[in-house]
Design an enzyme around this catalytic site. Structure first.
Site, PDB file in Angstrom:
ATOM      1  CG  ASP A 162      -1.907  -1.159   1.186  1.00  0.00           C
ATOM      2  OD1 ASP A 162      -2.118  -1.715   0.095  1.00  0.00           O
ATOM      3  OD2 ASP A 162      -2.455  -1.504   2.246  1.00  0.00           O
ATOM      4  N   GLY A 163       2.065   1.182   0.523  1.00  0.00           N
ATOM      5  CA  GLY A 163       2.931   2.357   0.553  1.00  0.00           C
ATOM      6  C   GLY A 163       3.300   2.872  -0.827  1.00  0.00           C
ATOM      7  CG  ASN A 206      -4.087   5.935   3.822  1.00  0.00           C
ATOM      8  OD1 ASN A 206      -4.998   5.625   3.055  1.00  0.00           O
ATOM      9  ND2 ASN A 206      -3.200   5.049   4.248  1.00  0.00           N
ATOM     10  CG  ASP A 250      -2.486   9.194  23.529  1.00  0.00           C
ATOM     11  OD1 ASP A 250      -2.235   9.936  24.495  1.00  0.00           O
ATOM     12  OD2 ASP A 250      -2.348   7.968  23.570  1.00  0.00           O
TER      13      ASP A 250
END
Length: 483
Positions: A221-222, A320, A350
């Protein structure tokens, strides 16, 4: 652009000259009005036809004004306007661009030669997902091949694909320079003739956005995320082969790459339009010259506010998600979230994830968000470990503008990253503006956009996988109590 062995020049398409309007319809000068009164009362047939045509144009103009008047929102009061204001409203309505129902109307042209097959039966600017088919205005010539680096197992598939594209399909193949300079490729004498015909480029230095017709990704996917980062406007069609670890966005198997690539070159392939986020980071600081050189494709726009303090705006396209977190600090992050200029909530925890439907199966899914099909026009807002039991992930319509800033009473700064890259610190006075981009990523489907997505859910994420219940031996109700 550098080409080892062959040299070619890519001429950008010439834009057609814009036709300037001659002026508002129905407005005549005083000399024209006086000359009209001096005309003879008897008119020729040509003048009578022109008069009828002008009356029809006037009737259409009055009908347009009536439509504008009927579109007044409930509660709006009528008010007297000076003469000519109604015509200005009508002209502005005519010049207004068509918008997507749930956000900016997506671009239907991808790269210099690819576009969506037109569908005359579409309703309300929303095309039926099943009718999203790829077609070519002209045969593709330039192909960009993206290979996952630092993976020796992809050297053989890369050589096979390049040899097929160059020798059999007579394509011009573009690769990144560090891929072409790989030691394994340079030592292979049999591949030397093909390697000399490859066109190389460097990320951040060479602009290839106007000369690529098709993108082929080899990896996980990268590689698709990297291809998206190379094109900040129109993106050529992307064909991704599953040669990585997860492969949620890579539906094709490399075993049959010759057949699959040939089908794509012929056109009429199913595509999924993966929406992206247009992100602007506005920082009250001046970057050093070294940081300016490291920015991608010169996307820094220098602005000056009213107080003459330097302000830098960085703009990029994200496929994304945009992640805002507390970074190395031990304190909770405290950021304010605005929607169309209105404060929605303060996020204490966070961090925060703003993702596309494509990114809903990535970091957002790990943080507890729902998974959304890429064809759903939406933006997801997901908190990361919020210090509140009632803070649930939300989905907002595509096209709204989200803004994230540090809260005034925040104890520490925050950090932001875009598709896992370009991580930078956000301080007081900085803001991040996020909205839907009108340049989606056209991802070519192996079967269709519904089957491919659910197949990825089942194969990659093991969605709803459990041991099946066994069937009972008899047809009696198991809840009955035997005496």
């Amino acid at each position: 652009m550098q080409n080892s062995g062959t040299s070619m020049s890519s001429k950008p398409p010439t834009l057609a000259d814009e036709v300037q309007p001659a002026g508002p319809v129905g407005q005549l000068s005083e000399s024209a009005m006086s000359s009209r009164h001096r005309e003879h009362p008897s008119k020729s047939p040509r003048r009578r036809r022109e008069g009828k045509r002008s009356r029809r144009m006037g009737d259409d103009h009055e009908q347009l004004l009536g439509d504008v008047e009927r579109q007044r929102l409930p509660g709006q009061h009528e008010h007297t306007e000076p003469s000519g204001s109604a015509s200005n409203v009508a002209e502005s309505c005519l010049k207004r661009k068509a918008h997507f129902l749930h956000g900016p109307y997506p671009a239907t042209h991808f790269g210099p030669k690819a576009c969506i097959l037109p569908n005359p039966t579409s309703v309300m600017h929303i095309q039926d997902p099943a009718s999203q088919r790829l077609t070519w205005n002209k045969p593709p010539v330039n192909v960009l091949v993206i290979r996952k680096i630092r993976d020796e197992s992809l050297v053989k598939p890369f050589k096979e694909l390049c040899r097929f594209l160059v020798e059999e399909k007579q394509m011009m193949v573009y690769v990144e320079r560090r891929v072409a300079d790989d030691n394994t490729l340079s030592k292979d004498e049999a591949f030397g003739s093909i390697r000399n015909q490859l066109c190389t480029f460097r990320e951040g230095y060479d602009d290839i956005s106007n000369c690529i017709d098709l993108i082929i990704c080899l990896g996980g996917d990268g590689t698709l995320l990297y291809a998206s980062s190379l094109f900040q406007c129109s993106v050529p069609p992307v064909m991704a082969f599953h040669l990585g670890s997860l492969g949620f966005l890579t539906p094709f198997k490399f075993d049959s790459f010759r057949t699959e690539v040939s089908k794509v070159f012929e056109g009429n392939a199913a595509i999924t339009l993966r929406s992206r986020l247009k992100v602007k980071v506005m920082k009250d600081m001046q970057l050093s010259s070294k940081e300016l050189q490291q920015e991608h494709n010169g996307l820094l726009i220098h602005e000056h506010n009213n107080s003459d303090n330097g302000k830098v705006t960085q703009q990029m396209q994200v496929l994304n998600e945009v992640v805002v977190d507390r970074g190395p600090s031990s304190y909770l992050s405290n950021v304010d979230l605005y929607l169309d200029g209105r404060l929605i909530t303060s996020v204490q925890g966070d961090g925060l994830i703003v993702s596309t439907p494509t990114g809903s199966t990535a970091y957002a899914a790990a943080a507890g968000a729902s998974m959304i099909h890429p064809n759903v026009p939406a933006i997801m807002v997901t908190p990361i470990c919020p210090h509140s039991l009632s803070f649930r992930p939300i989905v907002v319509p595509a096209g709204v503008e989200l803004m994230i800033t540090l809260s005034p009473d925040s104890r520490n700064t925050a950090w932001v990253s875009f598709d896992g890259r370009k991580r930078q610190e956000i301080q007081h006075g900085d803001c991040i503006k996020i909205t839907t981009s009108c340049y989606p990523v056209p991802s070519i489907c192996c079967h269709d956009l519904v089957y491919d997505w659910f197949e990825s859910l089942a194969q990659c994420l093991h969605w709803n996988v459990r041991k099946k219940q066994t069937r009972l031996a008899d047809d009696s109700d198991s809840s009955d109590t035997e005496n």
